[in-house]
Design a protein around this motif. Structure first.
Motif, PDB file in Angstrom:
ATOM      1  N   ASN B 264      -6.615   8.181   6.421  1.00  0.00           N
ATOM      2  CA  ASN B 264      -6.628   6.745   6.170  1.00  0.00           C
ATOM      3  C   ASN B 264      -7.795   6.150   6.921  1.00  0.00           C
ATOM      4  N   VAL B 265      -8.484   5.238   6.270  1.00  0.00           N
ATOM      5  CA  VAL B 265      -9.686   4.671   6.879  1.00  0.00           C
ATOM      6  C   VAL B 265      -9.354   3.926   8.176  1.00  0.00           C
ATOM      7  N   ASP B 266      -8.103   3.508   8.325  1.00  0.00           N
ATOM      8  CA  ASP B 266      -7.714   2.780   9.533  1.00  0.00           C
ATOM      9  C   ASP B 266      -7.008   3.661  10.559  1.00  0.00           C
ATOM     10  N   ALA B 267      -7.109   4.967  10.379  1.00  0.00           N
ATOM     11  CA  ALA B 267      -6.556   5.877  11.386  1.00  0.00           C
ATOM     12  C   ALA B 267      -7.623   6.135  12.450  1.00  0.00           C
TER      13      ALA B 267
END
Lengths: 306, 306
Positions: B264-267
């Motif tokens: 996930n790009v926000d991980a």
């Protein structure tokens, strides 16, 4: 005979705008396009398989070898074996790399197997760039294998770059270091679209005083997938460091699997990895300076991969 | 009926010198030795397999459950399944652990499978200690499996300790975190002789705001072998950190294989590992204060594993 497309590929992968000075071997569409040897550096085609032997005389300093490969026909698939025999006390620069232009429907694939036998106290700088272009449906595939055998007191610095246009790649690098040998690896990788990139590093620190520093920086965009696997094995009184820093964007996925294997009480091994997106503050800061969000991202990525 | 050996084992693994307050279930030589339940915490033996179900009512706060296991007969081999159902809004301490005293020639093995279903906004502190003793040729084997399912907003802190006397262990821990759940793991491990210890952590950060911090500190002595494998998978806007710090001594070997999987790009995922021996300066410093080299090493190790 080098055409305009091949010239552009050469500029991308080897910064070559004219014929290089020193020794070179240019391979275009699976054939030898040009070769030059020097008093100290000999290049001979292999008799049994595709590829060349590069022999560098002991004591050779400040010389370079360029061995770029370009593929502009669609549907080529080749495996090439290049062996570098570097004598003692050398100080040389070796520039390899492969550029693929594929406008056709068939896959183009170049698998280069490079082996470096680095003599005692020699210093080698190795630069390898991979680049793909062309809007055909055919894939651009590169599976480089790099093996380095570093004798006592020798050192090698590898700059491995793959910024654009390679659809599928498995990059395997193996190094064995004798006493007081040192290895520095700087990998820079960027993937787009549905590209897949896998990097495997295996470093064996076999002699006392051996040191390795293997660092990968990468950017994964769109739906691309990257895997970074770096293993350092310490079999002597040695120092090893491996690091993977990755920026993920869009729907990309990054898997980092470093390994440390300490077999000796005097082995000191460290690894680090960090995966994350570009910090929001960085983008906002550049946007307040007048850049669009896209420009800000490009700016940050370029700085990160420099 | 608890005998003197079993009492000592209980003190080692659960700091129990008297019967604990709160709920408990003491298992000795594959049989129930003592059990206590409270108004809020029920313990029921499983009907189909060996093991117990522990049910903690929603809203239970400042209560504890002790479920120690001791094996003092040689040649026992058991697999026990314990399930913890923790309601919403709880704040509880759970102490498990296994002590093996093996003076015989046959191997003794306890494999505990613990599952934790942690309700919304609950807080669990889990302590698990493993300990072995006895000079028989029979091995002391422990293969714990820990699974934690953390619902939204819940948190779990795991303290996993194995300091002494376990010949062979494979420790598998798996955690799945929903939104805003958090997991903290502190593992401390020491191996001697020909002991083998393998720790596997798999953490899935599935909900936005989930956070995990998995840290292992270990000391490998003599000819022992340790493997640490910790994987953090980020499937949402989450934060994950895993770290392995190991001291190697004598002819020991340590293999560290953390993995980060960012989907996930926000991980934001980070790992670190360092393997090395005790710094010479540290030993010398303590020796100038009057300690022998052995005492200095013990001092440093105790501080490191505290």
């Amino acid at each position: 005979m080098i055409d305009a497309i091949q010239k552009r590929l050469l500029a991308e992968i080897a910064d070559l705008h004219t014929v290089p000075t020193g020794a070179y071997n240019i391979r275009a569409n699976s054939k030898l396009a040009a070769r030059n040897t020097t008093a100290n550096i000999d290049i001979v085609s292999k008799a049994d398989v595709s590829g060349i032997d590069i022999r560098i005389k002991p004591g050779t300093k400040k010389e370079s070898v360029h061995i770029p490969v370009v593929l502009s026909d669609s549907g080529l698939k080749e495996t090439v074996y290049n062996d570098f025999y570097i004598g003692e006390d050398c100080d040389v620069v070796i520039v390899a790399g492969c550029g693929i232009h594929n406008c056709g429907v068939q896959d183009s694939e170049h698998d280069g197997v490079h082996r470096f036998f680095v003599g005692r106290n020699s210093k080698v700088k190795y630069v390898e760039k991979h680049y793909g272009e062309g809007d055909g449906r055919g894939k651009r595939i590169l599976n480089p294998v790099t093996e380095a055998y570093l004798e006592e007191g020798s050192s090698m610095e590898m700059e491995m770059v793959q910024i654009k246009g390679v659809d599928s790649t498995v990059r395997t690098t193996k190094a064995e270091l004798a006493a007081n040998a040192s290895l520095v690896v700087r990998e820079r990788l960027m993937t787009h679209g549905n590209q897949k990139a896998k990097s495997i590093y295996e470093t064996y620190l076999n002699g006392d005083g051996a040191a390795a520093d293997v660092v990968s920086r990468s950017v994964a965009r769109e739906e691309s997938f990257q895997e970074f696997s770096s293993r350092i094995t310490g079999n002597a009184a040695c120092k090893g460091h491996t690091e993977c820093d990755a920026i993920i964007m869009d729907k990309a996925r990054v898997l980092a699997i470093p390994q440390l294997d300490a077999n000796n009480v005097d082995a000191a091994l460290v690894h680090e990895a960090a995966i994350g997106k570009i910090a929001g503050e960085q983008i906002i800061k550049l946007m307040t300076l007048g850049l669009t969000q896209e420009q800000a991202e490009e700016q940050i990525i370029n700085g990160f991969l420099k």
